[in-house]
Design a protein around this motif. Structure first.
Motif, PDB file in Angstrom:
ATOM      1  N   VAL A 186       0.870  -1.171   0.000  1.00  0.00           N
ATOM      2  CA  VAL A 186       0.000   0.000   0.000  1.00  0.00           C
ATOM      3  C   VAL A 186       0.907   1.221   0.000  1.00  0.00           C
ATOM      4  O   VAL A 186       1.765   1.351   0.868  1.00  0.00           O
ATOM      5  CB  VAL A 186      -0.891   0.048   1.256  1.00  0.00           C
ATOM      6  N   ALA A 187       0.725   2.091  -0.959  1.00  0.00           N
ATOM      7  CA  ALA A 187       1.624   3.236  -1.052  1.00  0.00           C
ATOM      8  C   ALA A 187       0.821   4.522  -1.064  1.00  0.00           C
ATOM      9  O   ALA A 187      -0.380   4.519  -1.304  1.00  0.00           O
ATOM     10  CB  ALA A 187       2.463   3.131  -2.325  1.00  0.00           C
ATOM     11  N   GLY A 188       1.520   5.602  -0.800  1.00  0.00           N
ATOM     12  CA  GLY A 188       0.909   6.916  -0.989  1.00  0.00           C
ATOM     13  C   GLY A 188      -0.057   7.332   0.094  1.00  0.00           C
ATOM     14  O   GLY A 188      -0.704   8.353  -0.028  1.00  0.00           O
ATOM     15  N   LEU A 363       2.551   4.032  -8.234  1.00  0.00           N
ATOM     16  CA  LEU A 363       3.014   3.534  -9.534  1.00  0.00           C
ATOM     17  C   LEU A 363       4.196   2.586  -9.338  1.00  0.00           C
ATOM     18  O   LEU A 363       4.302   1.557 -10.005  1.00  0.00           O
ATOM     19  CB  LEU A 363       3.421   4.704 -10.436  1.00  0.00           C
ATOM     20  N   ASP A 364       5.060   2.961  -8.412  1.00  0.00           N
ATOM     21  CA  ASP A 364       6.213   2.108  -8.106  1.00  0.00           C
ATOM     22  C   ASP A 364       5.763   0.700  -7.719  1.00  0.00           C
ATOM     23  O   ASP A 364       6.295  -0.286  -8.216  1.00  0.00           O
ATOM     24  CB  ASP A 364       7.004   2.707  -6.934  1.00  0.00           C
ATOM     25  N   VAL A 365       4.763   0.656  -6.825  1.00  0.00           N
ATOM     26  CA  VAL A 365       4.259  -0.643  -6.380  1.00  0.00           C
ATOM     27  C   VAL A 365       3.718  -1.442  -7.560  1.00  0.00           C
ATOM     28  O   VAL A 365       3.994  -2.629  -7.709  1.00  0.00           O
ATOM     29  CB  VAL A 365       3.140  -0.458  -5.323  1.00  0.00           C
ATOM     30  N   HIS A 366       2.967  -0.768  -8.420  1.00  0.00           N
ATOM     31  CA  HIS A 366       2.320  -1.509  -9.501  1.00  0.00           C
ATOM     32  C   HIS A 366       3.225  -1.753 -10.697  1.00  0.00           C
ATOM     33  O   HIS A 366       2.821  -2.389 -11.663  1.00  0.00           O
ATOM     34  CB  HIS A 366       1.025  -0.810  -9.915  1.00  0.00           C
ATOM     35  N   CYS A 367       4.450  -1.229 -10.648  1.00  0.00           N
ATOM     36  CA  CYS A 367       5.390  -1.513 -11.733  1.00  0.00           C
ATOM     37  C   CYS A 367       6.362  -2.612 -11.343  1.00  0.00           C
ATOM     38  O   CYS A 367       7.206  -3.007 -12.147  1.00  0.00           O
ATOM     39  CB  CYS A 367       6.168  -0.255 -12.097  1.00  0.00           C
ATOM     40  N   ARG A 368       6.241  -3.081 -10.102  1.00  0.00           N
ATOM     41  CA  ARG A 368       7.197  -4.079  -9.631  1.00  0.00           C
ATOM     42  C   ARG A 368       7.292  -5.279 -10.567  1.00  0.00           C
ATOM     43  O   ARG A 368       8.361  -5.777 -10.835  1.00  0.00           O
ATOM     44  CB  ARG A 368       6.771  -4.582  -8.255  1.00  0.00           C
ATOM     45  N   ASN A 369       6.144  -5.729 -11.032  1.00  0.00           N
ATOM     46  CA  ASN A 369       6.170  -6.940 -11.862  1.00  0.00           C
ATOM     47  C   ASN A 369       6.007  -6.634 -13.347  1.00  0.00           C
ATOM     48  O   ASN A 369       5.594  -7.476 -14.112  1.00  0.00           O
ATOM     49  CB  ASN A 369       5.072  -7.901 -11.399  1.00  0.00           C
ATOM     50  N   LYS A 370       6.283  -5.379 -13.730  1.00  0.00           N
ATOM     51  CA  LYS A 370       6.103  -5.040 -15.139  1.00  0.00           C
ATOM     52  C   LYS A 370       7.403  -4.556 -15.755  1.00  0.00           C
ATOM     53  O   LYS A 370       8.257  -4.011 -15.075  1.00  0.00           O
ATOM     54  CB  LYS A 370       5.036  -3.949 -15.271  1.00  0.00           C
ATOM     55  N   LYS A 371       7.522  -4.767 -17.047  1.00  0.00           N
ATOM     56  CA  LYS A 371       8.733  -4.337 -17.749  1.00  0.00           C
ATOM     57  C   LYS A 371       8.493  -2.963 -18.339  1.00  0.00           C
ATOM     58  O   LYS A 371       7.582  -2.770 -19.125  1.00  0.00           O
ATOM     59  CB  LYS A 371       9.007  -5.307 -18.892  1.00  0.00           C
ATOM     60  N   LEU A 372       9.334  -2.013 -17.935  1.00  0.00           N
ATOM     61  CA  LEU A 372       9.156  -0.664 -18.439  1.00  0.00           C
ATOM     62  C   LEU A 372      10.267  -0.305 -19.400  1.00  0.00           C
ATOM     63  O   LEU A 372      11.408  -0.733 -19.250  1.00  0.00           O
ATOM     64  CB  LEU A 372       9.161   0.343 -17.288  1.00  0.00           C
ATOM     65  N   ASP A 373       9.929   0.512 -20.357  1.00  0.00           N
ATOM     66  CA  ASP A 373      10.912   1.060 -21.270  1.00  0.00           C
ATOM     67  C   ASP A 373      11.904   1.914 -20.457  1.00  0.00           C
ATOM     68  O   ASP A 373      11.492   2.606 -19.527  1.00  0.00           O
ATOM     69  CB  ASP A 373      10.148   1.946 -22.258  1.00  0.00           C
ATOM     70  N   GLY A 374      13.176   1.868 -20.801  1.00  0.00           N
ATOM     71  CA  GLY A 374      14.184   2.616 -20.052  1.00  0.00           C
ATOM     72  C   GLY A 374      13.921   4.116 -20.026  1.00  0.00           C
ATOM     73  O   GLY A 374      14.231   4.799 -19.053  1.00  0.00           O
ATOM     74  N   GLU A 375      13.322   4.611 -21.107  1.00  0.00           N
ATOM     75  CA  GLU A 375      13.088   6.048 -21.234  1.00  0.00           C
ATOM     76  C   GLU A 375      11.951   6.540 -20.327  1.00  0.00           C
ATOM     77  O   GLU A 375      11.864   7.717 -20.030  1.00  0.00           O
ATOM     78  CB  GLU A 375      12.656   6.374 -22.675  1.00  0.00           C
ATOM     79  N   LEU A 376      11.093   5.620 -19.968  1.00  0.00           N
ATOM     80  CA  LEU A 376       9.838   5.993 -19.316  1.00  0.00           C
ATOM     81  C   LEU A 376      10.082   6.488 -17.894  1.00  0.00           C
ATOM     82  O   LEU A 376      10.710   5.812 -17.093  1.00  0.00           O
ATOM     83  CB  LEU A 376       8.924   4.769 -19.282  1.00  0.00           C
ATOM     84  N   SER A 377       9.568   7.686 -17.588  1.00  0.00           N
ATOM     85  CA  SER A 377       9.739   8.134 -16.206  1.00  0.00           C
ATOM     86  C   SER A 377       8.391   8.083 -15.498  1.00  0.00           C
ATOM     87  O   SER A 377       7.387   8.613 -15.983  1.00  0.00           O
ATOM     88  CB  SER A 377      10.332   9.544 -16.178  1.00  0.00           C
TER      89      SER A 377
END
Ligand code: ADP
Ligand code: ZN
Ligand code: MG
Length: 640
Positions: A186-188, A363-377
């Motif tokens: 739980v974040a934020g 967003l950090d929590v929900h990106c844990r298991n996802k692959k993000l583009d290096g450029e994406l902030s």
């Protein structure tokens, strides 16, 4: 108020040409003649298992991807059999069953827009004899079951009380031995987490408190809008403390039969006591916990009994029973005051929609298991999503991941995020408009919005203008409201009214008074509500700083039955006059700005029709070529 404005700001974003569906249906001659040909001609939905099922969501995706070729709608819109092609299998045709949420005009419209052939089959009427049987069945069953119950009761010592077994047989609460959710998930919501940390200790080491004579609180109320993570927080407490989690929703308490809800409450507490220490979570407590005796036509017996039972159970706890009850609601104002008394839900923790930092953490929590583009902030995503709750953000990342997979990319990029945000706020992308008069009109309408947004000093900046239909809108102008702005000035509100009127003003100036369209319906509704709120809630008119309307909209559900009917007729007339005057002045001003920039507008429309989408900077640069005062800050528009 702060919350309200964030929501208003979010919904202000897409000011679109909302063509009234009803209008389209009428102009098409009603649903029955909407048979666009095709279809298989049977009148009964094939129920054989050979036809595979597909979810409604996937069906919409398929429609969007242009893979659906025919749709047959049955059962008054509750079922459909569709034909879809699979590009991966040489366009082989598949037949699939879809459960629909009902015959929505939106769906029919989408199908029409996509040019998919579809047919609506009338529900099959049962033969008369069968119908009679169907009508008889219910009373027979009811009588049958009553006799059955009576028999059972007569033979047992408990007497009529046994009827309460009704509720017991189908316990509707859930028990999870291990939720597996931790505070890290739980974040934020830092403040709420700090408050709740203590609850974990109550459950884990009650001795620490009882040894010094402290009473451990029994109930705690989580207050906040939907999707902010209340359920998740409650699960995290159970997870951190390692205790079982009992959950049940307030709406499930309220049953048709008086007494069933109360018996559920008894069952729940009984089970919980057997499993203590544990946590009981009651979602939507406002469904049972509303102020007793409120509402039109008196109270609801069943609900009151349930609530009384809940209060009794809570009072019945001795000293430290090891059970903590957490309830969640987004309407604390309607709760019965007895619920908030000391010893019941006497602690409140607010869980609000996250600010930009919170959104980043979520967003950090929900990106844990996802692959993000290096450029994406993630920061830029957080910045683009004011007003999003945790659930919205989770949904956003999931949509983006789905889009990425569909586009056969291996990491989520900015494009996917952007599309997902647009989709969540404004709905699914439609088919591009065909060139023609109506596309030109829509282009002028949207350019009108964007022009006002660019030229009026206090307006939120334009993010982009597009002619690609989305949801029910045929074109959209997006504005980016100032990040985390919580207070809105009078000038800003007036600028918003002008911005919303920009579309209609452009139609009016360019095509003439008789040619204005229904497309501005949504805009005009928003204008009315903004102007009215300025007068009645925010004291921004000549009537002075007086609140002239209560905040409660649901008169019959909430606490006070008497709404503000104490406003005299003359005041309500004055309110109307103020609202009308304000809107009229704004409209005249808007028409003047639009007319003075006709040349720029013609050029912008030409470009927009060619490119379909323009971003705000590009738009502003072209406006600047034509206006002598390109700098937004110098264009002072007086609104009086
Ligand atoms: P509520 O009960 O307040 O309506 P939920 O707890 O059911 O909201 O949230 C739904 C989902 O949204 C969660 O399962 C989670 O994936 C996501 N979510 C909501 N708030 C947060 C948060 N603060 N941090 C991380 N995820 C969240
Ligand atoms: Zn509009
Ligand atoms: Mg919930």
């Amino acid at each position: 108020m702060n919350q309200r404005w964030r929501i208003v700001a979010l919904w202000l974003l897409p000011i679109g040409v909302v063509l009234l569906i009803g209008w389209q249906v009428i102009s098409n001659g009603g649903l029955n003649s909407m048979n666009a040909g095709g279809g298989t001609g049977t009148t009964e939905a094939p129920r054989n298992a050979a036809v595979a099922r597909m979810s409604y969501g996937r069906f919409l995706d398929y429609v969007e991807a242009g893979r659906v070729t025919a749709v047959d709608i049955y059962d008054g819109g509750r079922n459909a059999v569709i034909e879809a092609v699979d590009p991966d299998l040489d366009n082989r045709v598949q037949r699939l069953r879809v459960d629909l949420p009902g015959l929505a005009p939106e769906l029919v419209n989408t199908l029409k827009q996509e040019g998919i052939s579809f047919d609506i089959h009338p529900p099959r009427t049962a033969p008369p004899a069968l119908g009679l049987l169907g009508n008889l069945l219910f009373p027979l069953l009811l009588i049958g079951s009553l006799i059955f119950l009576a028999r059972r009761n007569s033979g047992m010592p408990g007497g009529p009380g046994q009827a309460m077994q009704f509720g017991k047989s189908k316990a509707r609460f859930m028990m999870e031995a291990e939720t597996g959710v931790m505070f890290d998930d739980v974040a934020g919501v830092t403040e709420a987490k700090q408050e709740l940390q203590e609850v974990v200790t109550f459950l884990k080491q009650p001795e620490r408190f009882t040894s010094v004579g402290a009473q451990i609180p029994r109930g705690l109320l989580l207050v906040g809008p939907p999707g902010t993570g209340k359920t998740l927080l409650a699960k995290a407490i159970a997870g951190e403390a390692g205790v079982p989690f009992f959950s049940l929703s307030g709406s499930e308490f309220v049953e048709m039969f008086v007494g069933v809800g109360a018996s559920r409450v008894r069952d729940l507490f009984k089970k919980a006591k057997e499993n203590s220490p544990c946590l009981i979570f009651i979602d939507e407590i406002d469904a049972v916990g509303r102020q007793r005796g409120a509402g039109i036509g008196g109270g609801n017996d069943e609900r009151e009994q349930t609530l009384n039972q809940l209060l009794t159970e809570m009072d019945g706890f001795e000293g430290n029973s090891g059970i903590i009850i957490i309830a969640a609601t987004n309407r604390p104002d309607v709760l019965d005051s007895a619920l908030m008394r000391p010893g019941r839900f006497d602690r409140q923790v607010t869980v609000d929609a996250p600010d930009i930092k919170g959104r980043l953490a979520i967003l950090d929590v929900h990106c844990r298991n996802k692959k993000l583009d290096g450029e994406l902030s993630l920061e830029s995503i957080a910045r683009r999503t004011p007003g999003f709750t945790g659930a919205d953000l989770a949904n956003l990342m999931n949509e983006a991941a789905i889009l990425t997979a569909r586009r056969r990319k291996d990491s989520i990029g900015l494009g996917e995020i952007d599309d997902a945000v647009d989709r969540i706020i404004a709905g699914m992308e439609g088919r591009p408009l065909t060139d023609g008069r109506s596309k030109r009109l829509i282009a002028y309408h949207e350019v009108g919005h964007a022009l006002i947004g660019t030229l009026v000093k206090d307006h939120d900046p334009v993010q982009k203008v597009t002619l690609i239909p989305r949801g029910q809108a045929q074109g959209l102008t997006w504005f980016s409201p100032d990040e985390e702005q919580t207070l809105v000035t009078r000038a800003q509100l007036k600028a918003r009214i002008m911005g919303a009127l920009g579309g209609r003003a452009a139609e009016d100036v360019v095509f003439g008074h008789e040619e204005v369209t229904t497309g501005a319906g949504g805009d005009i509704q928003m204008v009315a509500s903004l102007a009215r709120q300025m007068v009645t809630r925010y004291g921004m008119s000549d009537l002075g700083p007086i609140a002239l309307e209560g905040g409660g909209q649901e008169v019959f559900l909430g606490r006070d039955l008497m709404s503000r009917s104490d406003i005299s007729e003359s005041i309500s007339q004055q309110i109307d006059e103020q609202v009308r005057g304000m809107v009229k002045r704004c409209y005249e001003e808007t028409v003047a700005v639009v007319a003075a920039n006709r040349e720029a507008m013609d050029r912008l429309v030409e470009l927009l029709i060619e490119k379909e989408t323009m971003d705000g900077d590009e738009f502003a640069a072209i406006v600047a070529e034509f206006t002598s005062v390109p700098d937004k800050d110098r264009t002072v528009v007086t609104l009086e």
